[in-house]
Each structure stands twice: as structure tokens, then as C-alpha cells.
Design an enzyme around this catalytic site. Structure first.
Site, PDB file in Angstrom:
ATOM      1  N   ASP A  44      -2.146 -15.183  14.943  1.00 17.91           N
ATOM      2  CA  ASP A  44      -3.579 -15.512  15.085  1.00 17.91           C
ATOM      3  C   ASP A  44      -3.715 -17.033  15.134  1.00 17.91           C
ATOM      4  OD1 ASP A  44      -4.489 -12.828  14.757  1.00 17.91           O
ATOM      5  OD2 ASP A  44      -4.404 -13.033  12.569  1.00 17.91           O
ATOM      6  N   ASP A  90     -11.069  -6.581   4.218  1.00 18.68           N
ATOM      7  CA  ASP A  90     -10.232  -6.091   5.326  1.00 18.68           C
ATOM      8  C   ASP A  90     -10.915  -4.837   5.875  1.00 18.68           C
ATOM      9  OD1 ASP A  90      -8.279  -5.821   7.174  1.00 18.68           O
ATOM     10  OD2 ASP A  90      -6.601  -5.670   5.768  1.00 18.68           O
ATOM     11  N   HIS A 136      -5.538   0.772   0.210  1.00 14.37           N
ATOM     12  CA  HIS A 136      -4.121   1.040  -0.026  1.00 14.37           C
ATOM     13  C   HIS A 136      -3.912   1.659  -1.408  1.00 14.37           C
ATOM     14  CE1 HIS A 136      -2.945  -2.355   3.035  1.00 14.37           C
ATOM     15  NE2 HIS A 136      -3.724  -1.425   3.561  1.00 14.37           N
ATOM     16  N   HIS A 182      -2.854 -14.147  10.592  1.00 13.75           N
ATOM     17  CA  HIS A 182      -1.468 -13.820  10.902  1.00 13.75           C
ATOM     18  C   HIS A 182      -0.885 -15.061  11.581  1.00 13.75           C
ATOM     19  CE1 HIS A 182      -3.126  -9.572  10.978  1.00 13.75           C
ATOM     20  NE2 HIS A 182      -2.178  -9.522  10.066  1.00 13.75           N
TER      21      HIS A 182
HETATM   22  C1  GLO Z   1      -2.982  -2.901   7.088  1.00 13.70           C
HETATM   23  C2  GLO Z   1      -3.141  -4.137   6.333  1.00 13.70           C
HETATM   24  C3  GLO Z   1      -3.278  -5.347   7.221  1.00 13.70           C
HETATM   25  C4  GLO Z   1      -2.964  -6.607   6.452  1.00 13.70           C
HETATM   26  C5  GLO Z   1      -2.923  -7.804   7.342  1.00 13.70           C
HETATM   27  C6  GLO Z   1      -2.619  -9.074   6.581  1.00 13.70           C
HETATM   28  O1  GLO Z   1      -3.068  -1.821   6.591  1.00 13.70           O
HETATM   29  O2  GLO Z   1      -4.224  -4.033   5.459  1.00 13.70           O
HETATM   30  O3  GLO Z   1      -4.556  -5.418   7.780  1.00 13.70           O
HETATM   31  O4  GLO Z   1      -3.892  -6.798   5.440  1.00 13.70           O
HETATM   32  O5  GLO Z   1      -1.951  -7.594   8.310  1.00 13.70           O
HETATM   33  O6  GLO Z   1      -1.327  -9.103   6.162  1.00 13.70           O
HETATM   34 MG    MG Z   2      -5.090  -5.552   4.205  1.00 14.55          MG
END
Ligand code: GLO
Ligand code: MG
Length: 346
Positions: A54, A285, A215, A51
């Protein structure tokens, strides 16, 4: 025959998380950036995802010159460790000016903030040596339908994407769709939406996507189909593999943890489309379970990669001929069992 792909892996500093959830505090001590960087290196990962804050902590309180200076220092550190920066993502969901969303906020001042912050994230990406800006559109949606216009929001998103494309002629925008959480509904909930909105921008070739397994599952879709779809357009530029047990809160479980077969099919889709051949990384992730002890802090990362690599072997040793014969005979009953036997190792 083409050489089999050797995958490269990345994670973000947020994946070394402390266990806080809406119902309770941290269960592990937070670790410094240096600790995370050396852990990533020790694990043999190739790159880190960032980010903007980060890369430059407390970014909101720093001048553009200071942000550039700290980004350059980070670049030197990463180069010294032999770790690449895979992408930069503007964190557009934390600051008070993003409470109603970033690009689709009803306030012009807040929309300006979101675009300016995204341009600054592009500048950081340039310093870190990556041309990939990831956009997780966290609050670009509504809690209630009547609060915003869906049509206007599409137009505002296009304006924001165009502003980023104009800011840097080389930057590629990788949209990470998520159908819900923190919002009730997001405006770009799936890969289809992300690739469709690309067509409305001033340079569609530079707008692609990032697929996160959880997602896709939260949208009721199969992540393997999302991978095939995005890669049919040449638009899968980044990846967040993880797992998710059905339609719940976003769980970010280790890859393959909830459904090994769905994980296997994602790996097959990556293999058949040649993911990684143009330099793309496999990102995880994932988060440690809240119960994870500090001494097991890194297991979710190494386990996810182990599962991924085991599934690559499974994809490469899949009994293709037998499968094709069963498909030709429309014997999907035995095809189903062939897959299960292959995964179970009989
Ligand atoms: C949340 C997302 C988040 C993104 C991260 C990078 O649900 O998966 O973790 O991947 O902020 O943009
Ligand atoms: Mg993500």
C-alpha cells in the site's frame, strides 16, 4: 481521577474495498490512494495503516533504492496532510513465493523471500515514522496436518521473528493472530499463542500483539477477554475492531453490528486497561457490505467510530455501584438485566 482517554482512530486503504468476493466481482469502483487519504482526513481519522505494497505499489518490481524513495515521498504526503502512519505490515500471502506460507514454507528459498520482504517492510516503517510492524500470519499454517511439522513451524517462526528483531533494534513486532482462513488451521491462532512465542525470541519485550475482534470470535473466544489478557502483559499495541456473526467466513462487519453487548465489553476492557495511553490507536478492520452503493462508501467507517464512541459513553456511565452490589449478592440474574437495560437506555 485520571483524565478520560481521548481515542485516536485509524484504518487501512484495504478498508475502502470494492465488494469482490469468491462468488462475484466488484460492486463499487475502486478509488485512488489520494481519494482514500482525503476521505480518511475528511472523516477526521488520525492515522493510516499500511501494507508494504500500500505504501509502495508494485513493490516486488522495484529496487530497494526506488522503494526507499517512494516511501519518503509518501511520508512527505502524509506529513503534509497531518496523518500519521500507524504501522506497516508485509503482505506475505499474495506473491507466488508465499503460496505455501512465508516463514513456515517448506522451501528454504521461499522462507528467505518472506524474511527479506519483512526486513524491507521494517525499512519502510522507519521512513514512515512508525516503530510498529504488524504480522498477520495469513498462510502460516496448513491445509492438511501432514504437510508441515507443527514443531518445526514454531522454530521457523521464532527464527523469522529473531531476524526481524535483529534487523532493527527499535522495531516492535505486533502479531495479529487468526485461527483460520485462508488456512484450515493457523499455527498462531490466538493471543495466548502470540504472547507465548514472544518468549522464545531473542527480545520478548519487543514482540506483542494486535487483537482483531472477528479473529477472536472465529477462535470461539470473547474479544474482551483477549484484550484483558494481552493488556495484563502490557502487549496490546494495536487493535482491529469489527464484528463477526459466529463461526463463518471472516466477515469484517462494522463494529457492534452483530453483537452490541460483545462490543460494549470490548470497550469496557479497553477503558479499564487504559488502551491508548501509550499512543496506541483504535483501528477498524471493517469492510462495506457488498450491497453498499458508491455514495455510501464511507459509512462503515463513520458508523463503526460512532458506535465505538457511544459505547465509550455507555462504559463511562455504567452503574458501577449497582453492579457491584449485585455481584456481591451473586445476583447475576439481575446483573444481566442491568447490562441490557443500560445498553437499551432505560
Ligand atoms: C485478515 C486480516 C487483515 C490484516 C491486514 C493487516 O483477516 O484482518 O486484514 O489485518 O492484512 O495486517
Ligand atoms: Mg485485521
Amino acid at each position: 481521577m485520571a483524565k478520560p482517554q481521548r481515542y485516536r482512530f485509524c484504518v487501512g486503504p484495504w478498508n475502502f474495498s470494492e465488494g469482490r468476493d469468491p462468488y462475484g466481482p466488484e460492486t463499487r469502483p475502486s478509488q485512488s490512494f489520494d481519494w482514500k487519504l482525503s476521505a480518511l482526513k475528511e472523516l477526521g481519522f488520525d492515522a493510516m495503516m499500511f501494507h508494504d505494497d500500500d505504501a509502495v505499489p508494485d513493490i516486488e518490481s522495484k529496487s530497494p533504492a526506488q522503494v526507499q524513495k517512494e516511501a519518503k515521498e509518501l511520508k512527505r504526503r502524509l506529513a503534509g496532510e497531518g496523518i500519521a502512519a500507524e504501522m506497516v505490515a508485509p503482505r506475505l500471502w499474495f506473491h507466488p513465493d508465499t503460496v505455501d506460507g512465508g516463514y513456515t514454507s517448506n522451501s528454504p528459498k521461499q522462507r528467505r523471500y518472506a524474511i527479506d520482504r519483512s526486513k524491507q517492510a521494517i525499512d519502510i516503517a522507519n521512513v514512515l515514522g512508525t516503530d510498529l510492524l504488524v504480522l498477520w500470519l495469513a498462510r502460516e499454517g496448513t491445509y492438511l496436518r501432514e504437510a508441515k511439522s507443527g514443531r518445526r513451524s514454531v522454530e521457523l517462526l521464532v527464527q523469522a521473528l529473531d531476524a526481524m528483531l535483529a534487523h532493527d533494534p527499535k522495531i516492535r513486532l505486533s502479531i495479529e493472530p487468526k485461527p483460520n482462513e485462508p488456512m484450515d488451521h493457523a499455527y498462531l491462532p490466538t493471543i495466548g499463542h502470540a504472547l507465548a512465542i514472544a518468549q522464545l525470541t531473542s527480545d520478548a519485550a519487543r514482540v506483542g500483539c494486535l487483537i482483531e475482534s472477528a479473529h477472536a470470535i472465529l477462535a470461539g473466544l470473547d474479544p474482551a477477554d483477549e484484550i484483558d489478557f494481552a493488556m495484563a502483559f502490557g502487549k496490546l499495541w494495536s487493535l482491529h475492531l469489527n464484528d463477526q456473526n459466529g463461526l463463518k467466513f471472516d466477515q469484517d462487519k462494522p463494529f457492534g453490528s452483530a453483537n452490541l453487548r460483545v462490543a460494549f465489553n470490548q470497550v469496557r476492557a479497553l477503558e479499564r486497561n487504559g488502551y491508548g495511553k501509550r499512543g496506541e490507536y483504535v483501528g477498524f478492520d471493517v469492510h462495506p457490505f457488498r450491497t453498499t452503493k458508491p455514495e455510501h462508501y464511507l459509512r462503515h467507517l463513520s458508523n463503526s467510530r460512532d458506535t465505538f464512541l457511544r459505547l465509550v459513553e455507555k462504559a463511562r456511565s455504567y452503574p458501577e455501584k449497582q453492579a457491584q452490589a449485585l455481584i456481591a449478592d451473586r445476583n447475576y440474574q439481575d446483573l444481566d438485566q442491568l447490562v441490557l437495560n443500560h445498553l437499551m437506555g432505560t
